[in-house]
Scaffold this motif. Structure first.
Motif, PDB file in Angstrom:
ATOM      1  N   GLN A 187       1.641  -1.725   7.166  1.00  0.00           N
ATOM      2  CA  GLN A 187       0.673  -1.381   6.126  1.00  0.00           C
ATOM      3  C   GLN A 187       1.356  -0.752   4.917  1.00  0.00           C
ATOM      4  O   GLN A 187       0.962  -0.993   3.777  1.00  0.00           O
ATOM      5  N   ARG A 188       2.376   0.060   5.166  1.00  0.00           N
ATOM      6  CA  ARG A 188       3.114   0.659   4.043  1.00  0.00           C
ATOM      7  C   ARG A 188       3.778  -0.419   3.196  1.00  0.00           C
ATOM      8  O   ARG A 188       3.803  -0.335   1.965  1.00  0.00           O
ATOM      9  N   THR A 189       4.332  -1.415   3.865  1.00  0.00           N
ATOM     10  CA  THR A 189       4.939  -2.532   3.131  1.00  0.00           C
ATOM     11  C   THR A 189       3.887  -3.254   2.294  1.00  0.00           C
ATOM     12  O   THR A 189       4.117  -3.593   1.127  1.00  0.00           O
ATOM     13  N   ARG A 190       2.718  -3.488   2.893  1.00  0.00           N
ATOM     14  CA  ARG A 190       1.624  -4.147   2.185  1.00  0.00           C
ATOM     15  C   ARG A 190       1.163  -3.299   0.999  1.00  0.00           C
ATOM     16  O   ARG A 190       0.897  -3.830  -0.093  1.00  0.00           O
ATOM     17  N   LEU A 191       1.102  -1.989   1.195  1.00  0.00           N
ATOM     18  CA  LEU A 191       0.679  -1.088   0.123  1.00  0.00           C
ATOM     19  C   LEU A 191       1.671  -1.140  -1.034  1.00  0.00           C
ATOM     20  O   LEU A 191       1.274  -1.105  -2.204  1.00  0.00           O
ATOM     21  N   ASP A 192       2.955  -1.221  -0.733  1.00  0.00           N
ATOM     22  CA  ASP A 192       3.967  -1.331  -1.782  1.00  0.00           C
ATOM     23  C   ASP A 192       3.775  -2.619  -2.583  1.00  0.00           C
ATOM     24  O   ASP A 192       3.959  -2.633  -3.810  1.00  0.00           O
ATOM     25  N   GLU A 193       3.418  -3.705  -1.903  1.00  0.00           N
ATOM     26  CA  GLU A 193       3.167  -4.977  -2.588  1.00  0.00           C
ATOM     27  C   GLU A 193       1.959  -4.860  -3.517  1.00  0.00           C
ATOM     28  O   GLU A 193       1.984  -5.344  -4.658  1.00  0.00           O
ATOM     29  N   ILE A 194       0.909  -4.217  -3.023  1.00  0.00           N
ATOM     30  CA  ILE A 194      -0.298  -4.031  -3.833  1.00  0.00           C
ATOM     31  C   ILE A 194       0.008  -3.155  -5.047  1.00  0.00           C
ATOM     32  O   ILE A 194      -0.438  -3.432  -6.166  1.00  0.00           O
TER      33      ILE A 194
END
Length: 325
Positions: A187-194
């Motif tokens: 989720q942290r990786t996804r948040l960085d993408e967002i």
């Protein structure tokens, strides 16, 4: 505060000197020359500001807790909500005052060089220097804030970051605050993408906003009449539709981004997020401006309570704890 933190930062850099009084026959030639020099700086800063978009994007997406202390630090309800002692309150005010004074002293010598800048390379170089000073000051303040607040108070600040950007369309879009939802590594990786997508779009909007501000405050014609307060007010009305269009884009960008964040959360995290939003204190509950009857764009925005857009309901990857809404 009614203005956005972003706008306050912009004004602090773009308009370092308060606009002089309207010149009249009684004013000396020296005063008129000083006003002309001031106008050169303001015009030059309008060319510097687009180069600062990445700096503002970084600050507004990564350091929202710092901005909250600047924005709400003098609000009577803020210390009680965070649970601050009298000693903490005194130290916080020292930090806030020191930040503003220190920034001003460091930035003004750089800003004054704008009057002699001629090329885009000159403006970019000045922006790089200003941005470096700004980021350094924020990092210094971050360290002081880290020493000032307890872990529990830091969690409260993160909650405020989330609460303030719900119905307040003008609040900074924070990302690090969502860590209090116990995100997984995926989720942290996804948040960085967002966040990266948001910053790219934000920087484009920022540039539009600066361009519009230049049309209003500093027209091509440099005669005194075109720069009178009355003429500026007339141009504000003239460009009101364009201003509202940019604001609408900002609202839609934030709503799309929040929808993407919501889509990556599991049901437990969604429940925790809802509980945080539900207990938002009144001093951060700034409602969106009511659109005019002829403004239909706002209806396209995602709003809290709406289902997550289908294109954001991505399939789980590996151990990603995704659960459909």
């Amino acid at each position: 505060m009614k203005r956005t933190i972003a706008f306050l930062f912009v004004c602090f850099l773009v308009l370092p000197a308060v606009r002089a009084q309207e010149p009249n026959a009684a004013q000396s030639e020296a005063m008129k020359n000083a006003r002309r020099e001031q106008m050169k700086i303001q015009r030059g800063m309008m060319k510097v500001m687009p180069h600062l978009a990445p700096t503002f994007g970084k600050i507004l997406t990564e350091d929202a807790e710092i901005l909250l202390m600047l924005q709400y630090g003098n609000n009577a309800e803020f210390p009680g909500y965070i649970g601050m002692s009298e000693e903490q309150l005194k130290k916080m005010e020292e930090v806030r005052q020191g930040f503003g004074t220190g920034m001003g002293m460091k930035l003004m010598p750089i800003i004054q060089r704008v009057a002699k800048a001629e090329t885009d390379e000159d403006y970019a170089a000045i922006a790089k220097e200003l941005g470096g000073v700004g980021l350094e000051a924020v990092e210094e303040m971050k360290k002081k804030q880290n020493d000032l607040f307890t872990p529990e108070q830091k969690t409260k600040l993160s909650e405020l970051c989330i609460q303030s950007n719900q119905e307040n369309a003008m609040a900074p879009m924070t990302f690090r605050a969502y860590e209090i939802l116990d995100l997984t590594e995926t989720q942290r990786t996804r948040l960085d993408e967002i966040k990266a997508d948001y910053r790219k779009d934000f920087e484009a909007l920022f540039t539009k906003m600066i361009d519009l501000q230049g049309k209003i405050m500093l027209p091509a014609n440099e005669d005194e009449e075109s720069n009178s307060f009355e003429k500026i007010r007339e141009r504000q009305k003239q460009f009101d539709t364009e201003r509202r269009a940019i604001e609408t884009e900002g609202v839609q960008l934030k709503d799309r981004t929040k929808a993407r964040i919501l889509a990556m959360l599991d049901k437990t995290q969604q429940g925790k997020l809802d509980a945080i939003v539900a207990k938002a204190p009144k001093f951060v509950q700034v409602k969106r401006p009511v659109p005019k009857e002829d403004d239909e764009e706002w209806k396209k925005s995602w709003k809290p309570g709406d289902p997550v857009p289908e294109d954001e309901q991505s399939k789980p990857k590996g151990g990603f704890p995704f659960q459909p809404l």
